[in-house]
Structures are given as C-alpha cells and as structure tokens.
Design an enzyme around this catalytic site. Structure first.
Site, PDB file in Angstrom:
ATOM      1  N   LYS A 153       0.552  -1.510   0.213  1.00 48.77           N
ATOM      2  CA  LYS A 153       0.298   0.138  -0.033  1.00 48.77           C
ATOM      3  C   LYS A 153       1.184   0.935   0.526  1.00 48.77           C
ATOM      4  O   LYS A 153       2.246   1.165   0.599  1.00 48.77           O
ATOM      5  CB  LYS A 153      -1.023  -0.168   1.454  1.00 48.77           C
ATOM      6  CG  LYS A 153      -1.712  -1.076   0.884  1.00 48.77           C
ATOM      7  CD  LYS A 153      -3.149  -0.476   0.268  1.00 48.77           C
ATOM      8  CE  LYS A 153      -4.149  -1.856   0.609  1.00 48.77           C
ATOM      9  NZ  LYS A 153      -5.099  -1.841  -0.302  1.00 48.77           N
ATOM     10  N   ASP A 177      -0.792  -0.773  -4.392  1.00 48.28           N
ATOM     11  CA  ASP A 177      -1.572   0.197  -4.673  1.00 48.28           C
ATOM     12  C   ASP A 177      -2.049   1.845  -3.618  1.00 48.28           C
ATOM     13  O   ASP A 177      -1.310   1.763  -2.903  1.00 48.28           O
ATOM     14  CB  ASP A 177      -2.758  -0.372  -3.698  1.00 48.28           C
ATOM     15  CG  ASP A 177      -4.140  -0.164  -3.867  1.00 48.28           C
ATOM     16  OD1 ASP A 177      -4.431   0.317  -4.320  1.00 48.28           O
ATOM     17  OD2 ASP A 177      -4.839  -1.288  -2.890  1.00 48.28           O
ATOM     18  N   GLU A 203      -2.492  -0.548  -9.216  1.00 45.32           N
ATOM     19  CA  GLU A 203      -3.948  -0.363  -8.292  1.00 45.32           C
ATOM     20  C   GLU A 203      -3.959   0.766  -8.229  1.00 45.32           C
ATOM     21  O   GLU A 203      -3.509   1.221  -7.609  1.00 45.32           O
ATOM     22  CB  GLU A 203      -3.782  -1.420  -7.224  1.00 45.32           C
ATOM     23  CG  GLU A 203      -5.421  -1.714  -7.633  1.00 45.32           C
ATOM     24  CD  GLU A 203      -5.555  -2.545  -6.356  1.00 45.32           C
ATOM     25  OE1 GLU A 203      -6.859  -2.811  -5.787  1.00 45.32           O
ATOM     26  OE2 GLU A 203      -5.052  -3.731  -6.467  1.00 45.32           O
ATOM     27  N   ASP A 228      -9.894  -0.365  -8.732  1.00 44.74           N
ATOM     28  CA  ASP A 228     -10.872  -0.836  -8.163  1.00 44.74           C
ATOM     29  C   ASP A 228     -11.755  -0.064  -7.815  1.00 44.74           C
ATOM     30  O   ASP A 228     -12.747  -0.156  -8.079  1.00 44.74           O
ATOM     31  CB  ASP A 228      -9.794  -0.812  -6.812  1.00 44.74           C
ATOM     32  CG  ASP A 228     -10.538  -0.840  -5.658  1.00 44.74           C
ATOM     33  OD1 ASP A 228     -11.178  -1.730  -5.252  1.00 44.74           O
ATOM     34  OD2 ASP A 228      -9.690  -1.548  -4.655  1.00 44.74           O
ATOM     35  N   LYS A 250     -14.527  -6.618  -6.212  1.00 48.52           N
ATOM     36  CA  LYS A 250     -14.937  -6.329  -4.653  1.00 48.52           C
ATOM     37  C   LYS A 250     -16.097  -6.950  -4.811  1.00 48.52           C
ATOM     38  O   LYS A 250     -17.168  -6.410  -5.144  1.00 48.52           O
ATOM     39  CB  LYS A 250     -14.612  -5.040  -4.135  1.00 48.52           C
ATOM     40  CG  LYS A 250     -13.208  -4.444  -4.398  1.00 48.52           C
ATOM     41  CD  LYS A 250     -11.975  -5.532  -3.066  1.00 48.52           C
ATOM     42  CE  LYS A 250     -10.814  -4.545  -3.556  1.00 48.52           C
ATOM     43  NZ  LYS A 250     -10.915  -3.325  -2.593  1.00 48.52           N
TER      44      LYS A 250
END
EC number: 5.1.1.-
Length: 337
Positions: A153, A177, A203, A228, A250
């Site tokens: 992240k 991400d 991402e 995303d 998701k």
C-alpha cells in the site's frame, strides 16, 4: 428461509493503513440463511469510505426479514434479483448473496466451484498485503510473513523509496496500490522506476473519477494499471476499457458472487485482466472469493490471514499460497464464533 445476522469486530494482527485511513479492528456482518436443516453463510465488512456500518446493514436487512422468510428459494441468481428490488446497499446484498450461494451449494451437496463447473487444478496465488507504516515496520511485516507475492500500500511522499528499501529484503514479486493518491504524471514517472524494482502492476493510482487522467496513464505507463475504486458495479466494467489494463472486483462493492461472475465474463470479453480483492473479511468472505479462483488472473484474498483470530473455518491458504479447498459443499464455511 430463516435469516439470522451476526455482528463481529475482527482484531487485526497489525494496524492497517492505506492512503486515506488506518484501523486496528474491522467490523463485519455475517448473514446466515437456513432452509431444511442447512445453513449458508455470507459476509460484508463495514467501510467508512462508502458510509457502510454493520448497524446500517443490519437495519436495512431487518426491514425485509419477513419477505425473505416468506419467499420460495430456488437459485441464488433468482434470490439476487429479488434483493435488487428491495432497495438495499450492495454491501448488504453481498452478505445475503454469498449466504444464498453457500446454502445452494449445500442443498446441491457440491462445492460452489463444482456447481459452476470450474476446475480448481490451476489458480493464481494470493498476495499478502503490507499496509502503510514506517519502512522499518513494513520490513518487519514482510519478515514476519515470508511470501512470494506482496501487495504494498502506497500513497506517501516517498513511495518509490519505500519500494527500493523493501526490495533490499526480498526477491518476492511486488504489486503496489496507491488507493487514488497519485497524479497522472506521478503515476507515469513512478511506473518506470517501479518496473525496475520488480513491481508487477499498479492498482488504482488516480481518483476514481479521473478518467481523462487514466487515458494518459494507460498510454504511457511502463506497468499495467488495474482499476479498483473506478470499478464498483457491473456497468463500470465497460468504462474501464481504454482506461485500465484490468479490473479488481470486490464482492462487497458489487453485491456478491452473482454480479461478480457476470463482471468476470464481461471483462474477459473486453480483453481486460481480472482480479478479485477482499476487504479484510474473515474466512467466511474469503471462502466465497476462493470459489472464483479458476476464473481469475490475480487475486487478493489475504483478509483472514491479517486477523489475530478468525470466526470461521473454510478455505485454508498454506505457505507460498497453496489453497486447500474444503470438502464440504457450498463455500465450505462453518462458524466457530
């Protein structure tokens, strides 16, 4: 069908931080649907970014409890159609849809992947997520969990430096991400450095609605870019063509397994890579995701691995990413708490 809702607060092994928030606990709601002595389980976690709490989900599901009790259950898809007409959020629909699929598999006495005709001999391994922290803490997390594939992240003012330092401690593949934290120019510049550091893809680098910026990134990035926050529901898949190389689905955001399977098919038809991600669910939600594995290019299903204590049994992820699918039907889930 009889419905029961269970609220849990899942404690994480480490503080989990992304570019916009940090937390030590994850609230989650498990829906239990029972029929003829069999019970299916589904899960949806709370999410402040989308203004979803376990209380709000329980309240809205409670308003249709009698209608669920009175309806005839035939297939999860028919049940999903019913739910769409009830005015629920996709998070609530997800918990109920997962439970309906689990129940249906148990009624059929088959694992869901077999109900769907999927072959589980080949599947992608999950990444293990390293949230934003001090570089020392991020290194410590990697060393605590040696893994062949990490999702890092990002969203700081020293993102490339983080990856450079982490690379000194492992030869694992990295994914990054940014959770909407970068600009188009920053993304393009970072992509060339990150590629040299063994990063597989980026991402959601830009804000969800920055479609023009993503066109520029797609044309010039040295790495694939995966949507995303820009790909929430089925209608978003088409929008992602010409802006991203692939999508991350998701289940909580799109409304469960029923729409997720349609999104996978649509993405494939458009030449987009397909990933399914988690939202720090327990093994209830992770076991639902696992049923889709043979249809995926990438997967992020490490949610239960990030918990101090799980609330269910089901799919097991062994070291180096091997998945042990339960012999039990449906998603193979049983609650232990």
């Amino acid at each position: 069908m009889k419905i029961q809702l269970k609220k849990y607060q899942l404690e994480l092994k480490h503080t989990f931080s992304i570019s916009r928030e940090s937390h030590d606990f994850q609230d989650t709601l498990v829906a239990c649907l029972s029929l003829n002595g069999k019970t299916g389980y589904g899960e949806a976690t709370s999410n402040p970014y989308y203004n979803i709490s376990t209380a709000s989900m329980a309240e809205e599901i409670g308003t249709i409890e009698n209608r669920i009790a009175e309806m005839e259950f035939t297939t999860p898809e028919a049940f999903h159609d019913f739910l769409i007409g009830q005015g629920l959020t996709n998070f609530s629909i997800c918990a109920l849809d997962q439970a309906a699929h689990d129940l249906y598999g148990k009624i059929q006495n088959k694992p869901l992947h077999r109900v769907w005709g999927y072959n589980t001999e080949k599947y992608p391994i999950t990444n293990y997520t390293i949230g934003i922290a001090t570089i020392e803490k991020m290194v410590e997390k990697m060393q605590e969990k040696p893994w062949p594939l990490y999702k890092i992240k990002l969203g700081t003012n020293h993102d490339v430096a983080i990856i450079k330092t982490l690379r000194e401690h492992t030869d694992a593949t990295f994914r990054v991400d940014a959770n909407c934290a970068w600009t188009p120019e920053e993304t393009i510049e970072n992509s060339y450095q990150l590629k040299e550091l063994g990063v597989e893809f980026i991402e959601q680098p830009l804000k969800a609605d920055n479609w023009e910026g993503m066109k520029k990134v797609l044309a010039k990035s040295a790495l694939p870019v995966i949507a995303d926050e820009s790909c929430i529901v089925e209608s978003d898949v088409e929008k992602c063509r010409g802006h991203f190389h692939g999508i991350n689905i998701k289940l909580t955001k799109c409304g469960g397994l029923t729409p997720a399977r349609r999104m996978i098919e649509k993405a494939r038809s458009l030449g987009l890579k397909v990933m399914v991600g988690c939202m720090t669910e327990s093994t209830v939600g992770i076991s639902a995701i696992a049923q889709l594995l043979p249809q995926l290019d990438y997967v992020d299903m490490d949610g239960a691995m990030l918990l101090k204590k799980d609330i269910a049994t089901g799919v097991i992820i062994e070291d180096h990413g091997k998945v042990i699918f339960p012999k039990q039907p449906g998603s193979g889930v049983a609650l232990i708490a």
